[in-house]
Design a protein around this motif. Structure first.
Motif, short mmCIF file in Angstrom:
data_model
loop_
_atom_site.label_atom_id
_atom_site.label_comp_id
_atom_site.label_asym_id
_atom_site.label_seq_id
_atom_site.Cartn_x
_atom_site.Cartn_y
_atom_site.Cartn_z
N HIS A 24 0.73 -1.29 -0.08
CA HIS A 24 -0.08 0.06 -0.07
C HIS A 24 0.83 1.30 -0.15
CE1 HIS A 24 -4.16 1.44 1.10
NE2 HIS A 24 -3.51 2.69 0.68
N GLU A 25 0.67 2.13 -0.92
CA GLU A 25 1.39 3.21 -1.02
C GLU A 25 0.73 4.24 -0.21
OE1 GLU A 25 -1.82 4.43 -3.22
OE2 GLU A 25 -0.90 2.60 -2.89
N GLY A 26 1.55 5.48 -0.22
CA GLY A 26 1.09 6.79 0.47
C GLY A 26 1.26 7.07 1.83
N ILE A 27 0.56 8.14 2.36
CA ILE A 27 0.79 8.66 3.63
C ILE A 27 -0.67 8.56 4.50
CG2 ILE A 27 2.73 10.04 3.45
CD1 ILE A 27 1.09 12.25 3.42
N ILE A 28 -0.56 8.52 5.84
CA ILE A 28 -1.87 8.43 6.64
C ILE A 28 -2.37 10.01 6.25
CG2 ILE A 28 -2.84 8.20 8.88
CD1 ILE A 28 -0.30 6.42 9.53
N ALA A 29 -3.77 9.95 6.13
CA ALA A 29 -4.55 11.25 6.16
C ALA A 29 -5.82 11.17 6.70
CB ALA A 29 -4.84 11.57 4.35
N PRO A 30 -6.13 12.36 7.14
CA PRO A 30 -7.50 12.47 8.04
C PRO A 30 -8.72 11.53 7.57
CG PRO A 30 -6.35 14.50 8.07
CD PRO A 30 -5.67 13.85 7.09
N PRO A 31 -8.89 11.67 6.52
CA PRO A 31 -10.10 11.02 5.77
C PRO A 31 -9.92 9.48 5.80
CG PRO A 31 -9.51 12.63 4.23
CD PRO A 31 -8.49 12.67 5.10
N ASP A 32 -8.84 8.95 5.99
CA ASP A 32 -8.53 7.32 6.22
C ASP A 32 -9.02 7.01 7.35
OD1 ASP A 32 -7.01 7.70 3.86
OD2 ASP A 32 -5.21 7.83 4.94
N LEU A 33 -9.32 7.85 8.61
CA LEU A 33 -9.30 7.38 10.28
C LEU A 33 -10.87 6.89 10.58
CD1 LEU A 33 -7.02 10.24 11.62
CD2 LEU A 33 -6.22 7.72 10.97
N ASN A 34 -11.66 7.18 9.31
CA ASN A 34 -12.94 6.57 9.73
C ASN A 34 -13.14 5.01 9.43
OD1 ASN A 34 -13.16 6.56 6.81
ND2 ASN A 34 -15.40 6.47 6.97
N ARG A 35 -12.00 4.30 8.99
CA ARG A 35 -12.34 2.97 8.53
C ARG A 35 -10.64 2.27 8.67
NH1 ARG A 35 -11.53 6.41 4.51
NH2 ARG A 35 -10.34 6.06 2.50
N GLN A 36 -9.79 2.91 8.39
CA GLN A 36 -8.51 2.07 8.37
C GLN A 36 -7.75 1.90 9.62
OE1 GLN A 36 -5.71 3.96 5.41
NE2 GLN A 36 -7.33 4.24 3.95
N ILE A 37 -8.33 0.95 10.40
CA ILE A 37 -8.12 0.46 11.73
C ILE A 37 -6.65 0.23 12.03
CG2 ILE A 37 -10.51 -0.12 12.00
CD1 ILE A 37 -9.45 -3.20 11.68
N LEU A 38 -5.74 0.00 11.01
CA LEU A 38 -4.45 -0.39 11.54
C LEU A 38 -3.61 1.30 11.41
CD1 LEU A 38 -3.56 -3.30 8.98
CD2 LEU A 38 -4.30 -3.29 11.32
N MET A 39 -4.09 2.16 11.26
CA MET A 39 -3.46 3.47 11.42
C MET A 39 -3.62 4.28 12.61
SD MET A 39 -2.33 3.52 8.45
CE MET A 39 -2.62 1.90 7.22
N ASP A 40 -3.13 5.37 12.72
CA ASP A 40 -2.95 5.97 14.17
C ASP A 40 -3.03 7.56 13.99
OD1 ASP A 40 -2.13 7.12 16.64
OD2 ASP A 40 -0.52 5.49 16.97
N ALA A 41 -4.11 7.90 14.47
CA ALA A 41 -4.12 9.57 14.38
C ALA A 41 -3.37 10.17 15.02
CB ALA A 41 -5.55 9.85 15.15
N GLU A 42 -2.31 9.95 15.63
CA GLU A 42 -1.13 10.73 16.15
C GLU A 42 0.10 10.61 14.89
OE1 GLU A 42 0.21 9.43 19.95
OE2 GLU A 42 -1.64 10.08 20.85
N ARG A 43 -0.15 9.76 13.96
CA ARG A 43 0.83 9.62 12.88
C ARG A 43 0.42 10.20 11.41
NH1 ARG A 43 3.54 3.96 14.39
NH2 ARG A 43 5.02 4.60 12.48
N ILE A 44 -0.77 11.29 11.33
CA ILE A 44 -1.02 11.73 10.21
C ILE A 44 0.31 12.51 9.51
CG2 ILE A 44 -2.30 13.66 9.30
CD1 ILE A 44 -4.40 12.90 11.32
N GLY A 45 0.39 12.19 8.08
CA GLY A 45 1.54 12.46 7.37
C GLY A 45 2.54 11.56 7.25
N GLU A 46 2.44 10.46 7.88
CA GLU A 46 3.49 9.28 8.01
C GLU A 46 3.24 8.23 7.04
OE1 GLU A 46 4.89 7.81 11.58
OE2 GLU A 46 4.74 9.78 12.70
#
Length: 257
Positions: A56-78
């Protein structure tokens, strides 16, 4: 029984020691770790699958956080991949992971497909889905084709040489498709991911038939579903050539649905 199998005590009642050992020795490729693929990866790790190959390419963005359960809100932009791997390791520290911050391409992704026992297609655009479909078809790997749109989930398993492939089902779907424009509710994509993970577990352990030769469509609002036979789907040129080369074998196997 292995000492670290205490966490699997309740699913061992379903899979048995032999089934659990099969999961431990299995490698699953998950193409896409968003709302659908991330959920599938999470439950495969929790079930005891030995190795995951993620892309999976790309960085964590705010619109991801309604569903991407492996992501972390404190790491937006990573980048997504390191965060996903860390999340999975918290669930299953012994899990082996190969992770690539890349899109699916014919040039780069073939080795990942070849190394897997089964592949889950959870990409959001059709060019990548078509590339993954072609790679699975060429090396003979089963592919779980899982998708969601709005409140609808669709699922099928393609078996090269036995069932229609993705190009048979959607020969021209990329035209006019807006990859990031469709509506997503996290619970719907998560449900699709759980269903994909279950298909992988069934395939690996042999505990039940996979959804091959048919497509399941589920409306999550009404909880109504249909199962459509793919027996009469016109074949793409590659599958038609395979059918001719193998006589009636292909047509017989399509009757799985």
């Amino acid at each position: 029984m292995a000492e670290d199998w205490g966490r699997y005590a309740r699913q061992l009642k379903l899979l048995g020691a032999e089934g659990q050992e099969k999961l431990k020795n299995a490698t699953v490729m998950v193409a896409g770790i968003g709302g659908l693929g991330g959920t599938a990866a999470l439950y495969l790790a929790a079930a005891g699958v030995g190795k995951l190959i993620l892309a999976h390419e790309g960085i964590i963005a705010p619109p991801d956080l309604n569903r991407q359960i492996l992501m972390d809100a404190e790491r937006i932009g990573e980048e997504r991949i390191p965060c996903a791997v860390e999340s999975l390791k918290k669930i299953a520290p012994e899990l082996k992971v190969e992770a690539y911050p890349e899109r699916i391409t014919l040039e780069r992704s073939g080795a990942w497909v070849e190394a897997a026992d089964i592949v889950i297609d959870a990409r959001y655009d059709f060019p990548e889905r078509y590339a993954l479909n072609r790679l699975c078809r060429e090396v003979g790997k089963p592919m779980i084709e899982a998708a969601m749109y709005g409140f609808e989930v669709s699922l099928t398993v393609t078996l090269p040489g036995e069932t229609p492939c993705l190009e048979c089902l959607y020969p021209d779907r990329d035209a006019g498709w807006e990859p990031l424009g469709f509506p997503v509710l996290g619970a719907t994509s998560g449900l699709a991911g759980c269903m994909a993970a279950l298909e992988a577990v069934k395939w690996i352990t042999g505990i039940g038939p996979v959804t091959a030769g048919r497509m399941v469509r589920l409306d999550t609002l009404s909880l109504s579903s249909i199962s459509v036979s793919l027996r009469d789907i016109p074949l793409c040129p590659a599958c038609e050539e395979r059918r001719r080369n193998h006589g009636g074998l292909y047509q017989a196997a399509v009757g799985l649905g």
